[in-house]
Structures are given as C-alpha cells and as structure tokens.
Motif scaffolding. Structure first.
Motif, PDB file in Angstrom:
ATOM      1  N   THR A  44       0.830  -1.199   0.000  1.00 50.67           N
ATOM      2  CA  THR A  44       0.000   0.000   0.000  1.00 50.67           C
ATOM      3  C   THR A  44       0.868   1.253   0.000  1.00 50.67           C
ATOM      4  OG1 THR A  44      -1.352  -1.290   1.508  1.00 50.67           O
ATOM      5  CG2 THR A  44      -2.009   0.970   1.131  1.00 50.67           C
ATOM      6  N   THR A  45       0.522   2.215  -0.834  1.00 49.95           N
ATOM      7  CA  THR A  45       1.253   3.484  -0.863  1.00 49.95           C
ATOM      8  C   THR A  45       0.352   4.605  -0.357  1.00 49.95           C
ATOM      9  OG1 THR A  45       0.536   4.227  -3.035  1.00 49.95           O
ATOM     10  CG2 THR A  45       2.367   2.658  -2.959  1.00 49.95           C
ATOM     11  N   TYR A  68      -0.684   6.897  -2.041  1.00 53.30           N
ATOM     12  CA  TYR A  68      -1.682   7.194  -3.068  1.00 53.30           C
ATOM     13  C   TYR A  68      -2.917   6.328  -2.865  1.00 53.30           C
ATOM     14  CZ  TYR A  68       1.828   9.997  -5.326  1.00 53.30           C
ATOM     15  OH  TYR A  68       2.741  10.966  -5.589  1.00 53.30           O
ATOM     16  N   ASP A  69      -2.680   5.088  -2.504  1.00 59.04           N
ATOM     17  CA  ASP A  69      -3.807   4.196  -2.212  1.00 59.04           C
ATOM     18  C   ASP A  69      -4.623   4.749  -1.055  1.00 59.04           C
ATOM     19  OD1 ASP A  69      -2.793   2.463  -4.140  1.00 59.04           O
ATOM     20  OD2 ASP A  69      -1.526   1.432  -2.676  1.00 59.04           O
ATOM     21  N   ALA A  73      -4.736   7.793  -0.048  1.00 60.69           N
ATOM     22  CA  ALA A  73      -5.373   9.050  -0.452  1.00 60.69           C
ATOM     23  C   ALA A  73      -6.679   8.759  -1.188  1.00 60.69           C
ATOM     24  CB  ALA A  73      -4.423   9.847  -1.338  1.00 60.69           C
ATOM     25  N   GLU A  74      -6.621   7.797  -2.066  1.00 61.12           N
ATOM     26  CA  GLU A  74      -7.807   7.464  -2.841  1.00 61.12           C
ATOM     27  C   GLU A  74      -8.921   6.967  -1.922  1.00 61.12           C
ATOM     28  OE1 GLU A  74      -6.779   5.202  -6.190  1.00 61.12           O
ATOM     29  OE2 GLU A  74      -8.849   4.992  -6.909  1.00 61.12           O
ATOM     30  N   SER A 124      -5.691  13.840  -0.957  1.00 63.93           N
ATOM     31  CA  SER A 124      -4.465  13.799  -1.753  1.00 63.93           C
ATOM     32  C   SER A 124      -3.317  13.143  -0.990  1.00 63.93           C
ATOM     33  CB  SER A 124      -4.049  15.203  -2.120  1.00 63.93           C
ATOM     34  OG  SER A 124      -3.601  15.860  -0.955  1.00 63.93           O
ATOM     35  N   ALA A 125      -2.324  12.718  -1.754  1.00 66.01           N
ATOM     36  CA  ALA A 125      -1.160  12.075  -1.156  1.00 66.01           C
ATOM     37  C   ALA A 125      -0.450  13.017  -0.190  1.00 66.01           C
ATOM     38  CB  ALA A 125      -0.193  11.636  -2.244  1.00 66.01           C
ATOM     39  N   SER A 126      -0.408  14.266  -0.517  1.00 71.72           N
ATOM     40  CA  SER A 126       0.328  15.190   0.347  1.00 71.72           C
ATOM     41  C   SER A 126      -0.340  15.321   1.707  1.00 71.72           C
ATOM     42  CB  SER A 126       0.491  16.546  -0.317  1.00 71.72           C
ATOM     43  OG  SER A 126      -0.739  17.022  -0.771  1.00 71.72           O
ATOM     44  N   SER A 148       0.573  12.194   3.610  1.00 62.17           N
ATOM     45  CA  SER A 148       1.953  12.293   4.065  1.00 62.17           C
ATOM     46  C   SER A 148       2.060  13.171   5.310  1.00 62.17           C
ATOM     47  CB  SER A 148       2.814  12.867   2.942  1.00 62.17           C
ATOM     48  OG  SER A 148       4.102  13.151   3.408  1.00 62.17           O
TER      49      SER A 148
END
Lengths: 336, 336
Positions: A10-11, A13-14, A16-17, A22-24, A27
């Motif tokens: 999992t990242t 981005y996952d 975030a979705e 958002s990814a930021s 983070s």
DNA sequence: TTGAAAGCGCTAACAG
DNA sequence: CTGTTAGCGCTTTCAA
C-alpha cells in the motif's frame, strides 16, 4: 511473483484514494505535521484509521531519497564473541534509538578489506555518521567517509584523522599490573616480574597496555623480561601456542600473568589445565577485560572492565556537539 | 550545513558529465551490465576511473526505490550478551553476504513491543525476508510481515504461522539429564532426582526441555519433584533468588541441577559460591547452552551446544527454496 | 484548510 | 554502441 508482492504494498496514493484526499495530505498526517498544515482533525483521524486498516508501512527508501537527513547511524565492530563488544552493540542500539536514529551494525572480523567494504556499503545507505569500533585501519575509513561528506568517529582503537574514544589503557594496565604484583606477593610470597600475554603488538591498545605494564614494574623497581612480553594475537589457540613455545625454550614461567583479553584468557586457562605444569593455585592472573564467568573461575583473577556506558556517552556527546577534530578521549576503565 | 553535505555527494550525473556520456551508461557500467549493453570497454574503463577518482558511492535509497528487489534481509535477536546469540548473528551476517544479501540486525531485549516496532521498521526498509530469532511473539511478527507481502521465518523459538528452525530441545534435554544423572551416580553415589532451573515456563523451548527432563527421569524410574522445577526467567539474579527461596522453604536441595542457559548458570554458580551451602564438589551440573569458560570452571559441567551452523544452513535453505508452510524443523544440538 | 506538481538519484525500457 | 525518458514512493514548496 515478486511483482505481485510489490503491487500489494500500500502506498500513500492508495490511502489518499480511499480517504478521498491527496497524497500530500496523507503524508502530512502520517508524519504528524497535520496541525502545522491545519488539516481538520476529522480528516486526520480518517486517514489514520485507513492507514491502520490497510496495514500501511512507510517506504523508507522513498522517504529517505526525498528527505535531507537519513537519521541512519552506522557502526562496525570486529566480533560479537565476547561481552565487551556485545555490550557495546547492545547499548549503542539503545542510545541511537533513544535519539531517533536508526542503527545499522556490521561485524568485520578484524579484516581490513571487509572493514572498507562495510564502510562503503554504509555510505551507500546514507549513514549520517559512522562509528569504527576496534578497526584495524581507522584512518582509511575516515578518509573514505570524509570524501563522502560523512562524519566518522573511532571507538576502542584510536585514529589520527577523526575523534577517538578509547579506554585509558596505560593507567588501567598500570593499575592492573600493580594489583597482580601485590597478589603475587601476598598469595605466593613471590616478587618476580610478570608475563604479558595476548593482543597485537601493532595495535595502539596493546602497546599502551605494555607501556603501563612496564611502568608498574618500574614503580616496584622490577625488571621486565623482554621474552615475557607475548603479544601473540587474540585467538585462544595463539595464547596456548605462545605459552608452549616459551616452555619449550626452557624459560622459567612467571608466577603471575597479565592477560590482554578474555579471549586470550581462555587459551591461558586451557594451557594451564592441559600442561599440568602449574597448578592454578600457584599462579596469579589478571585480565584486561571482563566476563562474568571469569570471576567464577575461583582463582581470584583480577579484572579490568572497560567503561562501555561511559565511552558511548562520550561518543554521542561528540556526535551531538558536531566535534570532528581528531582528539583522543580516554575513559578510565573500572577496576573490579 | 547539511545542505552542503548533500550537494557534495557525487551522483551518476556528475560522473556522466565528467565522462562526456549519459547517466544510463554510467549506471550500466557501475552495475557490471555493460557487456549486456555492449558499451565499449574504453568507455567503461573511463567511467570506472572517474568514479574511482571522485570517490563515488551509490545512493542505495535511490537504487532500491527503482529496483524490484531490495536484497535486504532482516533479523531480530533478543540479546547480544551470550555466545549463542553472538554466534548466530556473526554467522548470519556472513552467510547473508555470501549470498549477496545485506543483513540488518536489531536487538529487541525480549520485549514484545520492541519486537513489533523493530519488525515494522524493517518492513519500512523493504526487507525481503525477516528472521525472528527467539521472539516472544513470533506469530504477531509473521502476521505483520504477511500483511506487507514479506516472508518471515522463526529461529530458535517456533511459531505457528511461519516455518521455524529450532534445536531439538526435547532430545537434547533428555540426553543432558541422563548424563547429569549418571554423573551424580558416578561422582557422588547419589541417585536422587535433579533440579531444573532457568527459562520461562511459557516459552516453547523451556517447556520442551522440561519434558525431556521428565522423560529422562522416567527412563531411570525416578520421580520428578514438582517444586524442583524452577522456570524463573533468564537473568542470573532470578536464578539466585529462586534458589534462595527454595532453601528458605527448607526444601532439600538436589545433588544435581539442569541449568537452562549460561546466563542462568552465572546465577547458579554465584549462589553456590555465596551460600556456602554446598561446595561445588558436592554438586553435579549440566547446562543447556555453551560457553568456553564454563568448561574451564573445572566442575565437570556437562554442556549441550546448540548447532548454530546447522540451524542457519536450514534457514537459508528454506529462504532459497521459498518455503513458507509453517513446519517446525528440529536440529539436534551437539553433546560435548 | 487543501491539492498539484516538482524532483530526490537511480534503473530499465525504448529509440536511435 | 549510446542517449532519452519515464517513473519508483515520498516530501515539500507553492498556489488556491
């Protein structure tokens, strides 16, 4: 197959979705700077919950690539086979973690080539600082680190190019020798000079200890017999062989011995047991090193215990103060 | 200041510029796949020379981020303070390097929380495989790894969710007990049952050893005295206290003891010396663990040495074969 | 209060 | 034989 493994990870981005953001933002929340970014605690909670559910684990490689500091601190160590290096490593890990650093440690078996290879690898891992413990060639390591803009420190064995934290080998050896001489006198009524055994004549610690050994003899007005200085290396068999050789040459054995490490002591004791030449009641021993079993050997063996916490505190003090001038800090060992 | 440090680091772009070529060529040469890319050996030599001159060091973080496999293998270990774990770690590092893997090791002090934290950190560093050595809760670690698509193996202490490589504790303990009983008979002319001391009753190894201990007694038709099973923990002081308690309760002490680790043995020997209750000539000891000094203690202490090379070979065999079925491999220890 | 976008240094297609 | 390019997953401006 490995691709599956990768794509499973999992990242942010996952996350975030899943969180509809958002990814930021993810983070920021994951790093705990969400109040600085004034993210709603509602969103923050949601993100945290999802991360938890997904079993999210940060990809350190990606994080470090982007970050300016790695927070990784490296240590190379010669061996794990005695209490001294064992306690150095164990305490080093603890102290590093306490300071928010990630310790990586590797064992180089007193092999100069392995030392260099290990140092190079640690630089690749972007260590911020490298501690060379008991290195056979600390200055080459320092040069390599300096070339990469990385700080280095020496521990246990000093170098000329970086700060070094070591035991006060001279004073420790002088005091240990004094005690062995006193014990010889008290227990056996003998005042003869001692035998020095173990270590490498070429390494700084051994030569300083020999100097202390000589000084203590001088303090008592005793001569030092030159063929009774046996810097025969560290392995137990080497000590055994050196004693065999000495006996073979028909030299009178001393009544007391200064043994330079617990590893050498193993060989010495084995030799005593095996040779039958001397009963251990006739022999006074002292050891520049500590092991809990030695005190249980029951021969009243004097030991010097190197002050590991003291030395490591010095090390971290220098790291934190940013010291890089090549001075040598000597930490007095503990007399037991 | 740290920025300076960063910008000082040579990258493949710097090398490419100096060599008048591209970063990809440099990368290929540095990775040794330049023949596959059919780069002229002229260019290759030039690049190598420049890299050397510049003291170039790969940025592993960037490399790993791009690569599919990290080649990092992790191990967690409870302590560094005895020869058993010391030799595991030392040999593990060697064997990992021989196989082109980068070992990272961390010590978790038998603390379940630290174990989980360490495992999580290792996952962040993208380990391909994690070896949990002597873990207090191996299954939680396995679950975490599985969630991240990472393999895990247990060493020394078994788990139910991943393959485990452990000593054959039952057979080893049975044989050790047999030997202690024989020694009791031969040396002291006593046939009494033994005392079992050390370890945690809740851990698999200790309970298997207790089972072997009982079996050996049964083999001789001897009873096992229930209050003579003291699984009091690992620290030396705990063994000392347990023996004190037993003596205080007025229980007859056994003539022979099965000591569950060298660490516990420290406490036992200290207690014997301190209490003066028993001279060590009256007591037969055996230890499920090995330390070179113990054989020098001179009491004819039987030892069982766990087969570290044998176990680690099994571990790497399983890693290489891709095994992940939760079976338990038992490796016979060496009787000394 | 939040998202888009740039880029860390490297590797591996792909296009010459 | 060699260079260009597109990301790997993350952090961090910058803009909204």
């Amino acid at each position: 197959m490995n691709h599956v493994k990768q794509s499973k990870r999992t990242t942010i981005y996952d996350l975030a979705e899943l969180a509809g953001t958002s990814a930021s933002a993810v983070s920021a929340v994951l790093n705990g700077n969400w109040k600085k970014r004034r993210i709603s605690s509602q969103l923050a909670d949601k993100i945290m919950k999802i991360a938890e559910e997904q079993g999210y684990a940060l990809n350190m490689q990606a994080s470090l690539l982007r970050r300016e500091k790695s927070h990784i601190i490296g240590m190379i160590v010669p061996k794990y086979d005695n209490r001294y290096f064992g306690s150095i490593v164990e305490l080093f890990e603890d102290m590093a973690r306490e300071r928010g650093l990630f310790p990586i440690i590797t064992c180089t078996r007193r092999d100069p080539e392995l030392e260099m290879e290990a140092a190079r690898t640690m630089l690749s891992y972007q260590v911020e600082c490298l501690i060379a413990t008991g290195a056979t060639d600390p200055d080459r390591i320092t040069e390599m680190c300096t070339g990469a803009g990385v700080r280095s420190l020496n521990l246990d064995l000093p170098g000329a190019l970086a700060p070094s934290v070591i035991s006060d080998n001279f004073a420790g050896a002088r005091e240990l020798t004094r005690r062995i001489l006193m014990n010889c006198d008290e227990r056996l009524g003998k005042k003869g000079p001692l035998l020095f055994i173990g270590g490498r004549g070429s390494d700084h610690n051994t030569s300083e200890r020999i100097r202390g050994f000589r000084q203590a003899h001088a303090d008592f007005g005793l001569p030092v017999e030159e063929d009774h200085i046996l810097a025969c290396g560290y392995a137990p068999e080497k000590a055994e062989r050196a004693l065999d050789d000495l006996a073979l040459k028909g030299n009178a054995l001393a009544y007391g011995m200064f043994v330079n490490s617990t590893i050498s002591l193993e060989g010495v004791i084995r030799w005593i047991r095996r040779s039958g030449r001397l009963d251990d009641r006739d022999l006074v021993l002292g050891c520049f090193d500590w092991d809990p079993f030695v005190s249980l050997l029951g021969n009243g063996i004097e030991m010097v215990r190197q002050n590991v916490p003291g030395m490591l505190h010095k090390v971290f003090e220098m790291i934190e103060s940013g010291a890089s001038k090549p001075e040598v800090i000597q930490v007095p060992p503990l007399m037991l």
